[in-house]
Design a protein around this motif. Structure first.
Motif, short mmCIF file in Angstrom:
data_model
loop_
_atom_site.label_atom_id
_atom_site.label_comp_id
_atom_site.label_asym_id
_atom_site.label_seq_id
_atom_site.Cartn_x
_atom_site.Cartn_y
_atom_site.Cartn_z
N ILE A 174 0.84 -1.21 0.00
CA ILE A 174 0.00 0.00 0.00
C ILE A 174 0.87 1.25 0.00
O ILE A 174 0.63 2.20 -0.76
N PHE A 175 1.89 1.25 0.83
CA PHE A 175 2.79 2.40 0.91
C PHE A 175 3.48 2.66 -0.43
O PHE A 175 3.56 3.80 -0.89
N ILE A 176 3.95 1.59 -1.06
CA ILE A 176 4.64 1.73 -2.35
C ILE A 176 3.69 2.28 -3.41
O ILE A 176 4.04 3.17 -4.19
N PHE A 177 2.46 1.75 -3.43
CA PHE A 177 1.47 2.21 -4.40
C PHE A 177 1.17 3.70 -4.21
O PHE A 177 1.12 4.47 -5.18
N MET A 178 0.95 4.12 -2.97
CA MET A 178 0.62 5.52 -2.69
C MET A 178 1.76 6.45 -3.10
O MET A 178 1.53 7.53 -3.66
N LEU A 179 2.99 6.05 -2.82
CA LEU A 179 4.14 6.88 -3.20
C LEU A 179 4.28 6.97 -4.71
O LEU A 179 4.56 8.04 -5.27
N PHE A 180 4.08 5.85 -5.39
CA PHE A 180 4.25 5.81 -6.84
C PHE A 180 3.14 6.59 -7.56
O PHE A 180 3.41 7.34 -8.50
N TYR A 181 1.90 6.46 -7.10
CA TYR A 181 0.77 7.02 -7.83
C TYR A 181 0.49 8.48 -7.46
O TYR A 181 0.17 9.30 -8.32
N TYR A 182 0.62 8.82 -6.18
CA TYR A 182 0.24 10.16 -5.74
C TYR A 182 1.43 11.06 -5.37
O TYR A 182 1.23 12.21 -4.99
N ARG A 183 2.63 10.52 -5.40
CA ARG A 183 3.85 11.29 -5.17
C ARG A 183 3.86 11.96 -3.78
O ARG A 183 3.83 11.28 -2.78
N ILE A 184 3.89 13.29 -3.72
CA ILE A 184 3.98 14.00 -2.45
C ILE A 184 2.77 13.72 -1.55
O ILE A 184 2.94 13.41 -0.36
N PRO A 185 1.54 13.82 -2.05
CA PRO A 185 0.40 13.43 -1.21
C PRO A 185 0.51 11.97 -0.74
O PRO A 185 0.10 11.64 0.37
N GLY A 186 1.08 11.12 -1.61
CA GLY A 186 1.29 9.73 -1.23
C GLY A 186 2.24 9.60 -0.06
O GLY A 186 2.05 8.77 0.84
N LEU A 187 3.28 10.45 -0.04
CA LEU A 187 4.23 10.48 1.09
C LEU A 187 3.51 10.88 2.37
O LEU A 187 3.72 10.27 3.44
N VAL A 188 2.64 11.88 2.27
CA VAL A 188 1.86 12.30 3.43
C VAL A 188 0.96 11.16 3.91
O VAL A 188 0.81 10.93 5.11
N ALA A 189 0.37 10.43 2.96
CA ALA A 189 -0.49 9.29 3.31
C ALA A 189 0.30 8.22 4.05
O ALA A 189 -0.19 7.64 5.03
N VAL A 190 1.52 7.95 3.62
CA VAL A 190 2.38 6.97 4.28
C VAL A 190 2.63 7.39 5.72
O VAL A 190 2.58 6.57 6.66
N VAL A 191 2.91 8.67 5.92
CA VAL A 191 3.16 9.19 7.27
C VAL A 191 1.91 9.06 8.14
O VAL A 191 1.96 8.57 9.27
#
Length: 758
Positions: A273-290
């Motif tokens: 899930i973390f990898i997908f969010m980082l790959f697809y949403y970039r910066i917002p994905g990083l925030v989601a991981v946090v």
């Protein structure tokens, strides 16, 4: 300066959170209480029944009996036992981590029917004459271990001892029995046996009247024996019969293996899930991981704070919660990306996107919460653990995904660092329209614009009807492969270091005197054998089974027994759980949207639930209580998906204002489905990461549960698009044909405000 301060604040939050987690995570994990399915132990459900004819089992009697059982457990030294009263006449006992399960079960189930009899076995006194809780391990005059008791009525005891003292020796004895059986036990026969084999506890001579309430039981006791006896005697003052109607016993090896495998599955699923969010949403994905990391941490904090017991389904709920929590992030990020595509600045897009996503997030979380609460009310102990974790997950995810995500992403957005950089949101510049065009988010093109969902709806109606009819036929022929939770009986799981075969297990069981034909081999290396019996094993049989299988395979087996009574009750509770969850959801959807959307939603839910049942019937997978948990979870999750679609339909309706023909209505439905399809795919994909990880890497015990979730996820996504939305279209079309024009503005007030409240 402003730009730098916002970035510094963002980094400072990350550092503070990382420091907090690093300093506290070990103590928190250490404080997590593991359920018996993760560390071994057993659970038993007793029905409190009268011991004497005409006796009434009151609530106070059951409560006192539960207290007596707790006293017995204290003798075992088990840490944090769970003993609860259910249905006014039942007591559930859960002992996780107990080393000697046979001894514990024997100690709990012993009725402690204490009687004082003469040499001719005539009853003189019984347990009701004792003061409750006054039996103590002590030492006699000569330093020998004894047990002291206290009588309620010293005059009655004096009268009894007076009568005994008048009998010539050796008949002047007061024989103390535990669980004396009329017509079977006899003092004259027992006294001829060796002292170690005598069933009675003691037979002291009475030479004179004793006008005292204090009594001492002496014999060839060790200190440990007096402690255990005192525990049993304290319960002996409660003259009730405990009928075991449900039990499950988990070997320590099974628990350890289940814990290791499920944690591994969790790490893999959440990492994907973390990898997908980082790959697809970039910066917002990083925030989601946090924020998802913060979410997991807070879940553990809250769970340990309420002294919750973590079970195998509970871990699955935590993992599933991550997949569902990310849905709120995806909803917000998709809205922000739409605002960016119409040419808005990053700040404006962030504000508008977060605002417009709020109502869908709120409605979706409330409906899922409804299903989780119903599950908690009607579920058994392990399912309650799943429901508790799911409820906590929903509440905490709302906090982190809505407030936490906006806070962190807001710091970066307002720093100016992301201005004009749509690529950092996963959007290429080619897809961004100039602000001068005046493009609206509802007019944006999508990857699915060629799809006409409304036009092909009848095809999917027919497909679903065919599948349902086929499912009914299959269900009628093959029925469901009901587990012992619903059918009653006994289930035995055998764990071996080497691969097992059906023939080998069959021969072993036949040698043990319990031949079986229902044997299934499972496990990654075929090292687990599952055996089912239609009859309910008694405690003695369970104990012998465990000893024999432990000697044969070197691992303590799992053995569960369910009476026919409990099985019928579980079926009834499962039906009520599904009914109340469905009613609650349809009422809420009808209130928040309109009754047609409520009806369309409930038809979609029935479709999903039945589809899961049909697949389980065809595949012959075992249906147990966790299957109901899976169905209710999917009910909540499916309505989540449907609500997001209806929320977008409502938004498009508001833009049009008035609808005069069927074509406009069809365009609204098609456009709404195209606009939300990307979000639906991304959301279901993140949850599938977790579910597939559980199926492939998780423990065997929750594999059917995980498969049910996977089937339900796919069915739920299908029904939201091709069933619920299309049924609403047909219902709305009839209204249009009747009235000629649909005025949407009037309905907007009924649906409530779209303003976010954060």
């Amino acid at each position: 300066m402003k730009k730098r301060s916002r970035i510094v604040a963002f980094l400072l939050v990350l550092v503070l959170f990382g420091s907090l987690v690093g300093a506290s995570i070990k103590p928190i994990i250490k404080d997590v209480r593991l359920g018996l399915d993760l560390q071994g132990g057993f659970e038993v459900l007793y029905e409190v029944q009268p011991l004497k004819e005409g006796q009434v089992i009151t609530e106070s009697v059951v409560t006192d009996t539960a207290g007596a059982l707790r006293n017995r457990v204290d003798v075992l030294g088990v840490s944090e036992p769970v003993i609860t009263v259910e249905s006014n006449n039942r007591i559930r006992v859960q002992l996780a981590g107990v080393e000697d399960q046979e001894e514990a079960r024997e100690l709990l189930s012993t009725q402690a029917n204490l009687t004082f009899r003469d040499a001719n076995d005539n009853l003189l006194l019984d347990g009701t004459d004792l003061k409750e809780g006054k039996a103590k391990a002590n030492f006699g005059e000569h330093g020998n271990p004894v047990v002291t008791l206290e009588m309620k009525d010293p005059d009655k005891f004096g009268q009894v001892t007076s009568e005994i003292s008048k009998i010539p020796e050796p008949g002047n004895v007061m024989v103390i029995w535990m669980d004396f059986v009329e017509g079977v036990d006899s003092f004259k026969e027992e006294v001829m046996k060796e002292p170690a084999k005598q069933k009675f506890i003691s037979a002291p001579s009475v030479r004179h009247t004793i006008n005292s309430s204090n009594v001492e039981i002496s014999g060839s006791f060790t200190v440990e024996e007096t402690k255990k006896l005192a525990g049993i005697l304290n319960a002996g003052a409660l003259p009730v019969h405990l009928e075991e109607i449900y039990s499950t016993s988990v070997g320590a090896q099974f628990g350890a293996q289940a814990l290791d495998k499920t944690i591994l599955a969790g790490i893999v699923g959440i990492s994907l899930i973390f990898i997908f969010m980082l790959f697809y949403y970039r910066i917002p994905g990083l925030v989601a991981v946090v924020t998802l990391s913060i979410y997991i941490y807070l879940i553990l904090v809250v769970f340990t704070g309420i002294n919750g017991v973590l079970t195998l389904p509970g871990i699955a709920a935590l993992m599933l919660g991550v997949g569902m929590a990310v849905d709120a992030n995806i909803l917000t990020y998709e809205r922000v990306r739409e605002e960016l595509r119409v040419g808005k600045s990053v700040k404006s897009a962030f504000t508008s996107g977060a605002k417009s996503a709020f109502t869908a997030i709120l409605d979706a979380n409330i409906t899922t919460l409804l299903a989780a609460v119903v599950l908690f009310i009607f579920g058994t102990s392990s399912v309650k653990g799943f429901a508790t974790m799911l409820i906590i997950s929903i509440l905490v995810s709302f906090l982190t995904a809505v407030w936490g995500s906006r806070l962190l992403l807001g710091l970066l957005v307002h720093s100016g660092l992301l201005d004009g950089k749509s690529g950092l949101f996963g959007i290429s510049k080619k897809r961004v329209h100039p602000i001068e065009e005046g493009m609206d988010t509802l007019d944006l093109t999508t990857k699915f614009d060629r799809l006409d969902f409304v036009k092909t709806r009848k095809l999917f109606y027919v497909l679903s009807i065919v599948l349902i009819i086929a499912g009914i036929i299959v269900l009628g022929i093959f029925k469901l492969n009901l587990g012992i939770d619903f059918a009653g009986g006994t289930r035995v799981e055998i764990l071996s270091d080497t691969p097992l075969t059906t023939e080998e297990i069959s021969n072993t069981l036949e040698e043990m005197g319990h031949p079986a034909t229902d044997i299934v081999i499972s496990g990654d290396t075929d090292n687990i054998g599952v055996v089912r019996y239609k009859e309910e094993f008694k405690q003695e049989t369970v104990n012998k089974f465990k000893r024999d299988l432990m000697a044969k395979y070197g691992a303590d087996p799992n053995i569960s027994t369910v009476s026919d009574t409990v099985g019928k009750e579980l079926v009834k509770n499962a039906f009520y759980a599904l009914l109340y969850a469905a009613l609650g959801i349809v009422v809420y959807v009808a209130f928040r949207f309109e009754w047609r959307m409520g009806v369309a939603s409930i038809i979609g839910l029935i479709h999903d639930a039945f589809f899961m049942v049909a697949v389980f019937s065809i595949s012959r997978l075992e249906v147990d209580i966790t299957f109901i948990a899976a169905v209710l979870t999917i009910v909540g999750y499916s309505i989540n998906d449907t609500i997001v679609t209806f929320d977008r339909i409502r938004e498009n309706l508001h833009k049009i204002g008035k609808i005069k023909d069927e074509k406009v209505l069809a365009d609204i439905v098609n456009k709404s489905l195209r606009q939300t399809l990307g979000r639906s795919v991304n959301t279901v994909l993140t949850v599938i990461f977790v579910v597939v990880a559980l199926i492939v890497l998780g423990a065997e015990a929750i594999r059917p549960f995980s498969i049910a979730l996977l089937i339900g996820l796919l069915a739920g996504t299908y029904s939201s698009i091709f069933i619920s939305a299309q049924i609403w279209f047909d219902l709305k079309k009839k209204e249009l044909q009747k009235s000629g024009t649909l005025k949407v503005d009037k309905e907007k007030k009924q649906w409530g405000s779209d303003e976010p409240v954060v």
